[in-house]
Design an enzyme around this catalytic site. Sequence first.
Site, PDB file in Angstrom:
ATOM      1  N   GLU A   1      10.201 -21.075  17.248  1.00 38.87           N
ATOM      2  CA  GLU A   1       9.164 -21.751  18.063  1.00 38.87           C
ATOM      3  C   GLU A   1       8.275 -22.640  17.188  1.00 38.87           C
ATOM      4  O   GLU A   1       7.107 -22.872  17.510  1.00 38.87           O
ATOM      5  CB  GLU A   1       8.279 -20.741  18.790  1.00 38.87           C
ATOM      6  CG  GLU A   1       9.013 -19.825  19.692  1.00 38.87           C
ATOM      7  CD  GLU A   1       9.192 -20.391  21.079  1.00 38.87           C
ATOM      8  OE1 GLU A   1       8.246 -20.962  21.612  1.00 38.87           O
ATOM      9  OE2 GLU A   1      10.306 -20.272  21.599  1.00 38.87           O
TER      10      GLU A   1
ATOM     11  N   ILE B   1       0.838  -1.204   0.000  1.00 40.38           N
ATOM     12  CA  ILE B   1       0.000   0.000   0.000  1.00 40.38           C
ATOM     13  C   ILE B   1       0.877   1.260   0.000  1.00 40.38           C
ATOM     14  O   ILE B   1       0.580   2.232  -0.695  1.00 40.38           O
ATOM     15  CB  ILE B   1      -0.954   0.001   1.216  1.00 40.38           C
ATOM     16  CG1 ILE B   1      -1.929  -1.190   1.130  1.00 40.38           C
ATOM     17  CG2 ILE B   1      -1.747   1.318   1.290  1.00 40.38           C
ATOM     18  CD1 ILE B   1      -2.813  -1.373   2.345  1.00 40.38           C
TER      19      ILE B   1
HETATM   20  C1  LIG Z   1      16.318 -15.615  14.886  1.00 39.30           C
HETATM   21  C2  LIG Z   1      16.106 -17.038  15.303  1.00 39.30           C
HETATM   22  C3  LIG Z   1      16.030 -17.348  16.644  1.00 39.30           C
HETATM   23  C4  LIG Z   1      15.879 -18.672  17.068  1.00 39.30           C
HETATM   24  N1  LIG Z   1      15.862 -18.967  18.402  1.00 39.30           N
HETATM   25  C5  LIG Z   1      15.902 -20.264  18.810  1.00 39.30           C
HETATM   26  C6  LIG Z   1      16.074 -20.613  20.184  1.00 39.30           C
HETATM   27  O1  LIG Z   1      16.141 -19.742  21.070  1.00 39.30           O
HETATM   28  N2  LIG Z   1      16.209 -21.919  20.512  1.00 39.30           N
HETATM   29  C7  LIG Z   1      16.169 -22.917  19.585  1.00 39.30           C
HETATM   30  O2  LIG Z   1      16.292 -24.076  19.954  1.00 39.30           O
HETATM   31  N3  LIG Z   1      15.964 -22.630  18.270  1.00 39.30           N
HETATM   32  C8  LIG Z   1      15.850 -21.327  17.856  1.00 39.30           C
HETATM   33  N4  LIG Z   1      15.702 -21.030  16.516  1.00 39.30           N
HETATM   34  C9  LIG Z   1      15.618 -22.104  15.549  1.00 39.30           C
HETATM   35  C10 LIG Z   1      14.199 -22.288  15.016  1.00 39.30           C
HETATM   36  O3  LIG Z   1      13.338 -22.767  16.020  1.00 39.30           O
HETATM   37  C11 LIG Z   1      14.292 -23.228  13.802  1.00 39.30           C
HETATM   38  O4  LIG Z   1      14.950 -22.514  12.769  1.00 39.30           O
HETATM   39  C12 LIG Z   1      12.931 -23.690  13.328  1.00 39.30           C
HETATM   40  O5  LIG Z   1      12.348 -24.554  14.273  1.00 39.30           O
HETATM   41  C13 LIG Z   1      13.006 -24.401  11.980  1.00 39.30           C
HETATM   42  O6  LIG Z   1      14.006 -25.355  11.980  1.00 39.30           O
HETATM   43  P1  LIG Z   1      15.085 -25.389  10.782  1.00 39.30           P
HETATM   44  O7  LIG Z   1      15.580 -24.006  10.580  1.00 39.30           O
HETATM   45  O8  LIG Z   1      16.086 -26.451  11.073  1.00 39.30           O
HETATM   46  O9  LIG Z   1      14.259 -25.766   9.512  1.00 39.30           O
HETATM   47  P2  LIG Z   1      13.860 -27.232   9.024  1.00 39.30           P
HETATM   48  O10 LIG Z   1      13.291 -28.022  10.138  1.00 39.30           O
HETATM   49  O11 LIG Z   1      15.016 -27.809   8.289  1.00 39.30           O
HETATM   50  O12 LIG Z   1      12.692 -26.877   8.014  1.00 39.30           O
HETATM   51  C14 LIG Z   1      12.935 -26.284   6.740  1.00 39.30           C
HETATM   52  C15 LIG Z   1      11.585 -26.058   6.068  1.00 39.30           C
HETATM   53  O13 LIG Z   1      10.876 -27.305   5.955  1.00 39.30           O
HETATM   54  C16 LIG Z   1       9.589 -27.209   6.599  1.00 39.30           C
HETATM   55  N5  LIG Z   1       9.281 -28.492   7.249  1.00 39.30           N
HETATM   56  C17 LIG Z   1      10.071 -29.175   8.102  1.00 39.30           C
HETATM   57  N6  LIG Z   1       9.443 -30.299   8.521  1.00 39.30           N
HETATM   58  C18 LIG Z   1       8.237 -30.313   7.922  1.00 39.30           C
HETATM   59  C19 LIG Z   1       7.122 -31.217   7.962  1.00 39.30           C
HETATM   60  N7  LIG Z   1       7.143 -32.322   8.709  1.00 39.30           N
HETATM   61  N8  LIG Z   1       6.031 -30.907   7.209  1.00 39.30           N
HETATM   62  C20 LIG Z   1       6.004 -29.777   6.442  1.00 39.30           C
HETATM   63  N9  LIG Z   1       7.018 -28.896   6.368  1.00 39.30           N
HETATM   64  C21 LIG Z   1       8.128 -29.157   7.098  1.00 39.30           C
HETATM   65  C22 LIG Z   1       9.727 -26.103   7.602  1.00 39.30           C
HETATM   66  O14 LIG Z   1       8.479 -25.503   7.904  1.00 39.30           O
HETATM   67  C23 LIG Z   1      10.662 -25.140   6.872  1.00 39.30           C
HETATM   68  O15 LIG Z   1       9.921 -24.333   6.008  1.00 39.30           O
HETATM   69  C24 LIG Z   1      15.791 -19.707  16.086  1.00 39.30           C
HETATM   70  C25 LIG Z   1      15.841 -19.383  14.722  1.00 39.30           C
HETATM   71  C26 LIG Z   1      15.989 -18.080  14.327  1.00 39.30           C
HETATM   72  C27 LIG Z   1      16.063 -17.775  12.849  1.00 39.30           C
END
Ligand SMILES: Cc1cc2nc3c(=O)[nH]c(=O)nc-3n(C[C@H](O)[C@H](O)[C@H](O)COP(=O)(O)OP(=O)(O)OC[C@H]3O[C@@H](n4cnc5c(N)ncnc54)[C@H](O)[C@@H]3O)c2cc1C
Length: 388
Positions: free
Chosen positions: A365, A339
């Site tokens: 989360e 917008i």
């Molecule tokens: C700024 C920031 C702060 C964070 N803080 C914390 C923290 O304090 N503590 C902590 O432990 N973690 C933390 N995280 C990590 C965060 O919780 C994870 O990045 C998140 O849970 C996703 O995990 P991943 O990045 O390994 O993605 P992946 O699990 O590898 O997933 C990649 C993609 O695949 C999709 N996907 C995965 N499994 C499935 C499924 N079964 N069905 C459909 N789609 C799926 C996901 O939605 C995503 O789009 C943080 C991340 C960021 C970026």
Amino acid sequence: MVDFTFNAKEQEIIREIRREGLVLRKYARYYDEHEEELPPDEFPEAKEFAHIDKMAADRGADATSPTAFYMCMLMHRTWGDMMRMKVPFTALGNASVTAAGTDEQKKRWAKTRLSMANTEPGCGSDSKAIETTAELDGDEWVLNGEKIFVTTGIRAEGSVIWATIDKSAGRGGIKAFVVMKGTPGFELVKKEKKMGIRSSDTAAFVLKNCRVPKENLLGMDPTVKKGGGGFKGLMKTFNLTRPGVAAMGIGNIMACQEFVAEEMAKEGVAVDYEAGQHKRSAIQQKMIELEAELEAATLCTLRAGWLADKGKPNNLEASVSKQKGGDISRRGAQLALEILGAMGSTHDQLVEKWFRDARITDIYEGTGEIQRLVIARELLNYTSKDLT
Ligand SMILES: Cc1cc2nc3c(=O)[nH]c(=O)nc-3n(C[C@H](O)[C@H](O)[C@H](O)COP(=O)(O)OP(=O)(O)OC[C@H]3O[C@@H](n4cnc5c(N)ncnc54)[C@H](O)[C@@H]3O)c2cc1C
């Protein structure tokens, strides 16, 4: 009866939080552009707003349930800025202690800021894939592994580390351990540089033969749980924190929506709520849809908090609120830029920052996809084995 009408005292608190929010916005750009600096715990004008928490503690006999109102406060605090310059002394790890700790542990770490480390290079969404190990050796647990993306990992005094005591037991072997900074073998190896929420510090750790007393195992139960008993306890952390993450995202989009409405008003464009859909401009229609989505996300989040206060299960509602909060964060920030056009992209305004900040709501989360999985399991009465 569920009623989220805020009483006069509560409305006054919201006004005060917003007044504070305008002050906090003054610092938002600086810490966005100086990610290497850790903002102080308190901003210079903090004393002027010290009364807010006291006001929140005394909201009268007809007060809204405390967790629901806490969610509301979070929304309005992040309306000031997504990562405000007033850092709560607790962090995610404190929620894990509340969810899985013994009474003695809750007391021991009540005043200690603890981050929460679940994610690893090979494990994010699928928490049961944790590779970090914990082995009991006499009176100590010995931890080995890597943890990444740990929010508040730099400024926290310690971290709640999720690790497996028996890899072959899957989620049944997963436990949480409090590891304090300065413990030999617990090494901070990286501070992330991020797209958004740059004033929030994010760290990576390596654990190499890191020894902690056996009393640091949350819940003090070293047995492998069939069906994931201990792990379920830990997942309860998310029932407390997911609505909170949603609330923060919602506050950010409230700010975007209000900014856009003010800019539209300057151009003489106001949403005509009385006109039929066919008489409104496309922009007016988009604004109405955004407001409706914000309202829906807000109500889901307040309800998840209200259920927690009533001691009722809120697994489903916590994920619904997080999914809606994540969705409105992505789409609402996008719509604000759509917008505003070019104006939304300049550093003269905070909207472009809010746009970058917003994306995280749908990632940490548990991503939006994972929330949808939890919601489907809950509605269909499926286990995680039935629906992965
Ligand atoms: C700024 C920031 C702060 C964070 N803080 C914390 C923290 O304090 N503590 C902590 O432990 N973690 C933390 N995280 C990590 C965060 O919780 C994870 O990045 C998140 O849970 C996703 O995990 P991943 O990045 O390994 O993605 P992946 O699990 O590898 O997933 C990649 C993609 O695949 C999709 N996907 C995965 N499994 C499935 C499924 N079964 N069905 C459909 N789609 C799926 C996901 O939605 C995503 O789009 C943080 C991340 C960021 C970026």
